[in-house]
Design a protein around this motif. Structure first.
Motif, PDB file in Angstrom:
ATOM      1  N   ILE A  17       4.081  -5.515   8.527  1.00  0.00           N
ATOM      2  CA  ILE A  17       3.515  -4.764   7.401  1.00  0.00           C
ATOM      3  C   ILE A  17       2.333  -5.516   6.812  1.00  0.00           C
ATOM      4  O   ILE A  17       1.299  -4.928   6.472  1.00  0.00           O
ATOM      5  CB  ILE A  17       4.596  -4.516   6.326  1.00  0.00           C
ATOM      6  N   ALA A  18       2.456  -6.853   6.703  1.00  0.00           N
ATOM      7  CA  ALA A  18       1.347  -7.660   6.189  1.00  0.00           C
ATOM      8  C   ALA A  18       0.129  -7.557   7.104  1.00  0.00           C
ATOM      9  O   ALA A  18      -1.012  -7.435   6.623  1.00  0.00           O
ATOM     10  CB  ALA A  18       1.783  -9.122   6.051  1.00  0.00           C
ATOM     11  N   VAL A  19       0.360  -7.589   8.416  1.00  0.00           N
ATOM     12  CA  VAL A  19      -0.743  -7.431   9.379  1.00  0.00           C
ATOM     13  C   VAL A  19      -1.401  -6.061   9.210  1.00  0.00           C
ATOM     14  O   VAL A  19      -2.634  -5.940   9.191  1.00  0.00           O
ATOM     15  CB  VAL A  19      -0.226  -7.609  10.816  1.00  0.00           C
ATOM     16  N   SER A  20      -0.584  -5.030   9.064  1.00  0.00           N
ATOM     17  CA  SER A  20      -1.116  -3.677   8.882  1.00  0.00           C
ATOM     18  C   SER A  20      -1.975  -3.591   7.633  1.00  0.00           C
ATOM     19  O   SER A  20      -3.052  -2.966   7.643  1.00  0.00           O
ATOM     20  CB  SER A  20       0.040  -2.668   8.792  1.00  0.00           C
ATOM     21  N   TYR A  21      -1.527  -4.227   6.567  1.00  0.00           N
ATOM     22  CA  TYR A  21      -2.274  -4.189   5.299  1.00  0.00           C
ATOM     23  C   TYR A  21      -3.638  -4.861   5.455  1.00  0.00           C
ATOM     24  O   TYR A  21      -4.659  -4.338   4.986  1.00  0.00           O
ATOM     25  CB  TYR A  21      -1.463  -4.901   4.215  1.00  0.00           C
TER      26      TYR A  21
ATOM     27  N   ILE B  20     -10.084   1.503  -3.533  1.00  0.00           N
ATOM     28  CA  ILE B  20      -8.765   1.823  -4.091  1.00  0.00           C
ATOM     29  C   ILE B  20      -7.973   2.705  -3.140  1.00  0.00           C
ATOM     30  O   ILE B  20      -6.745   2.596  -3.044  1.00  0.00           O
ATOM     31  CB  ILE B  20      -8.911   2.487  -5.483  1.00  0.00           C
ATOM     32  N   ILE B  21      -8.663   3.556  -2.367  1.00  0.00           N
ATOM     33  CA  ILE B  21      -7.967   4.380  -1.366  1.00  0.00           C
ATOM     34  C   ILE B  21      -7.339   3.488  -0.295  1.00  0.00           C
ATOM     35  O   ILE B  21      -6.187   3.674   0.098  1.00  0.00           O
ATOM     36  CB  ILE B  21      -8.933   5.397  -0.728  1.00  0.00           C
ATOM     37  N   GLY B  22      -8.108   2.498   0.184  1.00  0.00           N
ATOM     38  CA  GLY B  22      -7.584   1.583   1.191  1.00  0.00           C
ATOM     39  C   GLY B  22      -6.417   0.768   0.677  1.00  0.00           C
ATOM     40  O   GLY B  22      -5.395   0.605   1.362  1.00  0.00           O
ATOM     41  N   GLN B  23      -6.554   0.260  -0.546  1.00  0.00           N
ATOM     42  CA  GLN B  23      -5.484  -0.554  -1.118  1.00  0.00           C
ATOM     43  C   GLN B  23      -4.223   0.274  -1.357  1.00  0.00           C
ATOM     44  O   GLN B  23      -3.114  -0.190  -1.097  1.00  0.00           O
ATOM     45  CB  GLN B  23      -5.961  -1.195  -2.413  1.00  0.00           C
ATOM     46  N   THR B  24      -4.406   1.503  -1.845  1.00  0.00           N
ATOM     47  CA  THR B  24      -3.231   2.336  -2.107  1.00  0.00           C
ATOM     48  C   THR B  24      -2.557   2.778  -0.821  1.00  0.00           C
ATOM     49  O   THR B  24      -1.334   2.930  -0.785  1.00  0.00           O
ATOM     50  CB  THR B  24      -3.614   3.573  -2.943  1.00  0.00           C
ATOM     51  N   PHE B  25      -3.339   2.972   0.252  1.00  0.00           N
ATOM     52  CA  PHE B  25      -2.708   3.354   1.511  1.00  0.00           C
ATOM     53  C   PHE B  25      -1.852   2.214   2.047  1.00  0.00           C
ATOM     54  O   PHE B  25      -0.736   2.432   2.546  1.00  0.00           O
ATOM     55  CB  PHE B  25      -3.754   3.756   2.550  1.00  0.00           C
ATOM     56  N   GLY B  26      -2.367   0.975   1.947  1.00  0.00           N
ATOM     57  CA  GLY B  26      -1.553  -0.174   2.337  1.00  0.00           C
ATOM     58  C   GLY B  26      -0.287  -0.267   1.508  1.00  0.00           C
ATOM     59  O   GLY B  26       0.800  -0.587   2.019  1.00  0.00           O
ATOM     60  N   THR B  27      -0.411   0.056   0.213  1.00  0.00           N
ATOM     61  CA  THR B  27       0.757   0.049  -0.665  1.00  0.00           C
ATOM     62  C   THR B  27       1.749   1.133  -0.274  1.00  0.00           C
ATOM     63  O   THR B  27       2.965   0.934  -0.334  1.00  0.00           O
ATOM     64  CB  THR B  27       0.321   0.252  -2.125  1.00  0.00           C
ATOM     65  N   LEU B  28       1.238   2.297   0.138  1.00  0.00           N
ATOM     66  CA  LEU B  28       2.112   3.392   0.556  1.00  0.00           C
ATOM     67  C   LEU B  28       2.960   2.989   1.752  1.00  0.00           C
ATOM     68  O   LEU B  28       4.171   3.221   1.784  1.00  0.00           O
ATOM     69  CB  LEU B  28       1.275   4.623   0.904  1.00  0.00           C
ATOM     70  N   VAL B  29       2.309   2.389   2.756  1.00  0.00           N
ATOM     71  CA  VAL B  29       3.027   1.980   3.964  1.00  0.00           C
ATOM     72  C   VAL B  29       4.080   0.934   3.622  1.00  0.00           C
ATOM     73  O   VAL B  29       5.221   0.976   4.122  1.00  0.00           O
ATOM     74  CB  VAL B  29       2.050   1.441   5.025  1.00  0.00           C
ATOM     75  N   ALA B  30       3.695  -0.013   2.757  1.00  0.00           N
ATOM     76  CA  ALA B  30       4.605  -1.110   2.429  1.00  0.00           C
ATOM     77  C   ALA B  30       5.675  -0.706   1.426  1.00  0.00           C
ATOM     78  O   ALA B  30       6.759  -1.286   1.411  1.00  0.00           O
ATOM     79  CB  ALA B  30       3.808  -2.295   1.872  1.00  0.00           C
ATOM     80  N   GLY B  31       5.381   0.279   0.578  1.00  0.00           N
ATOM     81  CA  GLY B  31       6.288   0.588  -0.522  1.00  0.00           C
ATOM     82  C   GLY B  31       7.052   1.877  -0.385  1.00  0.00           C
ATOM     83  O   GLY B  31       7.558   2.418  -1.375  1.00  0.00           O
ATOM     84  N   ALA B  32       7.163   2.406   0.826  1.00  0.00           N
ATOM     85  CA  ALA B  32       7.835   3.693   1.013  1.00  0.00           C
ATOM     86  C   ALA B  32       9.354   3.570   1.077  1.00  0.00           C
ATOM     87  O   ALA B  32      10.042   4.585   1.196  1.00  0.00           O
ATOM     88  CB  ALA B  32       7.326   4.361   2.303  1.00  0.00           C
ATOM     89  N   ALA B  33       9.883   2.350   0.974  1.00  0.00           N
ATOM     90  CA  ALA B  33      11.317   2.133   1.189  1.00  0.00           C
ATOM     91  C   ALA B  33      12.176   2.942   0.226  1.00  0.00           C
ATOM     92  O   ALA B  33      13.155   3.576   0.635  1.00  0.00           O
ATOM     93  CB  ALA B  33      11.635   0.645   1.061  1.00  0.00           C
ATOM     94  N   VAL B  34      11.810   2.928  -1.058  1.00  0.00           N
ATOM     95  CA  VAL B  34      12.630   3.616  -2.058  1.00  0.00           C
ATOM     96  C   VAL B  34      12.615   5.122  -1.821  1.00  0.00           C
ATOM     97  O   VAL B  34      13.667   5.775  -1.832  1.00  0.00           O
ATOM     98  CB  VAL B  34      12.125   3.290  -3.480  1.00  0.00           C
TER      99      VAL B  34
ATOM    100  N   THR C 273       7.395   6.732   8.648  1.00  0.00           N
ATOM    101  CA  THR C 273       6.714   6.080   7.523  1.00  0.00           C
ATOM    102  C   THR C 273       5.230   6.393   7.532  1.00  0.00           C
ATOM    103  O   THR C 273       4.632   6.671   6.478  1.00  0.00           O
ATOM    104  CB  THR C 273       6.927   4.555   7.592  1.00  0.00           C
ATOM    105  N   LEU C 274       4.616   6.340   8.713  1.00  0.00           N
ATOM    106  CA  LEU C 274       3.184   6.611   8.814  1.00  0.00           C
ATOM    107  C   LEU C 274       2.886   8.070   8.464  1.00  0.00           C
ATOM    108  O   LEU C 274       1.913   8.358   7.746  1.00  0.00           O
ATOM    109  CB  LEU C 274       2.702   6.296  10.230  1.00  0.00           C
ATOM    110  N   SER C 275       3.699   9.002   8.930  1.00  0.00           N
ATOM    111  CA  SER C 275       3.510  10.415   8.595  1.00  0.00           C
ATOM    112  C   SER C 275       3.626  10.633   7.092  1.00  0.00           C
ATOM    113  O   SER C 275       2.811  11.353   6.486  1.00  0.00           O
ATOM    114  CB  SER C 275       4.553  11.278   9.320  1.00  0.00           C
ATOM    115  N   LEU C 276       4.631  10.011   6.482  1.00  0.00           N
ATOM    116  CA  LEU C 276       4.828  10.140   5.037  1.00  0.00           C
ATOM    117  C   LEU C 276       3.655   9.544   4.268  1.00  0.00           C
ATOM    118  O   LEU C 276       3.143  10.149   3.316  1.00  0.00           O
ATOM    119  CB  LEU C 276       6.141   9.454   4.638  1.00  0.00           C
ATOM    120  N   ALA C 277       3.208   8.346   4.687  1.00  0.00           N
ATOM    121  CA  ALA C 277       2.105   7.680   3.987  1.00  0.00           C
ATOM    122  C   ALA C 277       0.805   8.472   4.116  1.00  0.00           C
ATOM    123  O   ALA C 277       0.047   8.610   3.143  1.00  0.00           O
ATOM    124  CB  ALA C 277       1.926   6.267   4.530  1.00  0.00           C
ATOM    125  N   ILE C 278       0.528   8.997   5.311  1.00  0.00           N
ATOM    126  CA  ILE C 278      -0.705   9.767   5.518  1.00  0.00           C
ATOM    127  C   ILE C 278      -0.691  11.039   4.681  1.00  0.00           C
ATOM    128  O   ILE C 278      -1.678  11.375   4.015  1.00  0.00           O
ATOM    129  CB  ILE C 278      -0.883  10.098   7.009  1.00  0.00           C
TER     130      ILE C 278
END
Length: 316
Positions: A289-293, A242-256, A98-103
């Protein structure tokens, strides 16, 4: 600065509490008995009742929550019913993909979006500006799973350029690792790229109209220096946000996206746990995930002072 960091870390506790309550309630109003799922349809009511007592599911919900959240505050997120291992261990075993994909998705989004946003602001009102903003609107509108399926069909099946599914760890070679992540990273990062591009354009336009930019132009400063050194740097705080917020969203929203491309990340862990009613994994993973965000946003706040000294002086 130390006091600020400590204050933000302590703010994790109420965030954890709110998330924990919501997740706990959702898990307990979801149909399905974990004990019955574990034992299967052939289990007798006595066997189900015995397992419920062993897992503590027969206790009042409030007592279950207090016991579980108290353990969380001590770093114990519980044990997976099916995997027979601590939730934290299962989470970090699945975190790598997940982290590799999000980065990779974030890097692609930044590399594409910031230049497009800068050019759109520089040539405001032109065909170039309208084209870039139209593309960004399309990026926001198209769901990641739909774009992922399209990429699989076109790039993977028709052109056969890249693998359509699966995952290779970095141990198998960096090039092989990247090859399996390009398509899912594009699918996941398209919306983030669109948001970053629009924010970059908006922030750049605000700064380009400032008096000191007009003064720099009147003194004959090169336009490239004005755009990159003076305008982009001073416009970067909203972009960084917005970069920080979107990265948190990437980590949390990669399920689909992980499901579409069969990547064994956090998303698949949570989805499999939902299907098996593995409450401990679901609750622990969502909390982590919430802690990570929150931690990602803390890092972004600290970077403000590096980019803009006025922020650092304001804190002091």
């Amino acid at each position: 600065m130390k006091g600020y960091i400590l204050k933000r870390l302590l703010s994790l506790i109420p965030v954890l509490l709110v998330v924990a309550v919501v997740v706990f309630l959702l898990m307990h109003i979801t149909p399905g008995d974990p004990a019955a799922v574990i034992l299967g349809p052939e289990a007798s009511p006595a066997e189900v009742a015995e397992l419920r007592e062993e897992l503590g599911l027969n206790k009042p919900p409030i007592e279950q929550f207090v016991s579980w959240f108290g353990n969380v505050l001590q770093g114990d997120f519980g044990t997976s019913i099916f995997m027979k291992q601590p939730v934290s261990q299962a989470f970090f075993e699945h975190l790598g993909p997940t982290l590799s994909l999000a980065i990779m998705a974030q890097v692609l989004a930044i590399v594409v979006a910031i230049p497009l946003g800068v050019l759109a602001a520089k040539f405001r009102g032109s065909i170039l500006d309208q084209t870039f903003m139209g593309i960004s609107l399309l990026g926001i509108s198209v769901p990641s799973f739909l774009l992922g399926l399209f990429l699989i069909l076109l790039v993977g099946v028709e052109l056969k350029w890249l693998p359509v599914a699966g995952y290779k760890s970095i141990d198998a070679g960096l090039l092989n690792h990247i090859k399996y992540l390009i398509l899912p990273a594009i699918a996941l990062g398209s919306m983030q790229a669109a948001l970053i591009a629009r924010m970059t354009r908006s922030s750049m336009l605000d700064v380009l109209n400032a008096n000191y930019i007009k003064t720099a132009r009147s003194k004959g400063v090169k336009e490239t220096i004005i755009v990159i050194k003076h305008t982009l740097r001073n416009a970067f705080i909203p972009i960084l946000t917005i970069i920080g917020q979107t990265f948190g969203t990437l980590v949390a929203g990669a399920a689909v996206v992980e499901t579409v491309f069969n990547i064994p990340g956090i998303g698949q862990l949570i989805i499999n746990s939902v299907e098996r009613r593995d409450f401990a994994v679901i609750q622990g993973s969502v909390l982590l995930i919430a802690v990570s965000y929150v931690l990602i946003n803390l890092v972004i706040d600290l970077l403000y002072g590096v980019i803009d000294p006025r922020v650092r002086l304001g804190r002091k």
